[in-house]
Design an enzyme around this catalytic site. Sequence first.
Site, PDB file in Angstrom:
ATOM      1  N   GLY A 108      -2.261   4.058  -4.390  1.00  0.00           N
ATOM      2  CA  GLY A 108      -2.265   2.771  -5.080  1.00  0.00           C
ATOM      3  C   GLY A 108      -1.297   2.672  -6.233  1.00  0.00           C
ATOM      4  CB  ILE A 134      -3.034   5.537   3.305  1.00  0.00           C
ATOM      5  CG1 ILE A 134      -3.436   5.611   4.778  1.00  0.00           C
ATOM      6  CG2 ILE A 134      -2.520   6.857   2.766  1.00  0.00           C
ATOM      7  CD1 ILE A 134      -2.324   5.537   5.751  1.00  0.00           C
ATOM      8  CD  GLN A 139      -0.391   1.482   3.127  1.00  0.00           C
ATOM      9  OE1 GLN A 139       0.071   1.550   4.246  1.00  0.00           O
ATOM     10  NE2 GLN A 139      -0.801   2.557   2.498  1.00  0.00           N
ATOM     11  CB  CYS A 140       1.686   3.803  -1.920  1.00  0.00           C
ATOM     12  SG  CYS A 140       0.594   3.843  -3.361  1.00  0.00           S
ATOM     13  NE  ARG A 141      -1.375  11.839  -1.258  1.00  0.00           N
ATOM     14  CZ  ARG A 141      -2.180  12.270  -2.231  1.00  0.00           C
ATOM     15  NH1 ARG A 141      -2.178  11.676  -3.400  1.00  0.00           N
ATOM     16  NH2 ARG A 141      -2.968  13.307  -2.044  1.00  0.00           N
TER      17      ARG A 141
END
Length: 105
Positions: A69, A94, A65-67
Amino acid sequence: MNNISVDELKARMDRGEKINLIDVREPHEYTESHIAGSRLYPLGKIQTMQVDELEDLKDEEVILQCRSGHRSMMAALVLDQLGFRNTSNLVGGILAWQEKYPVEK
């Protein structure tokens, strides 16, 4: 690489499943907020193939996961090329998580 929704991830976490959640954002982003139980491993380390610390997860599901996708999708593709057998991208990252669930700060 598979995709996983925030609702599916939350349901699995609530059931107590073992989750290998890797946050590929930068340390300052992780410090601002993160999903409980996630482990920080920035995309730059993955892109330069410095994945020794993740080798024990090669045969397990790894959810990235990141900010939003995008970075996590790139990380999943790199890990797939390095022989990881079961990577998943958290769709929406997120940002999508924060819309529905509180995050740790």
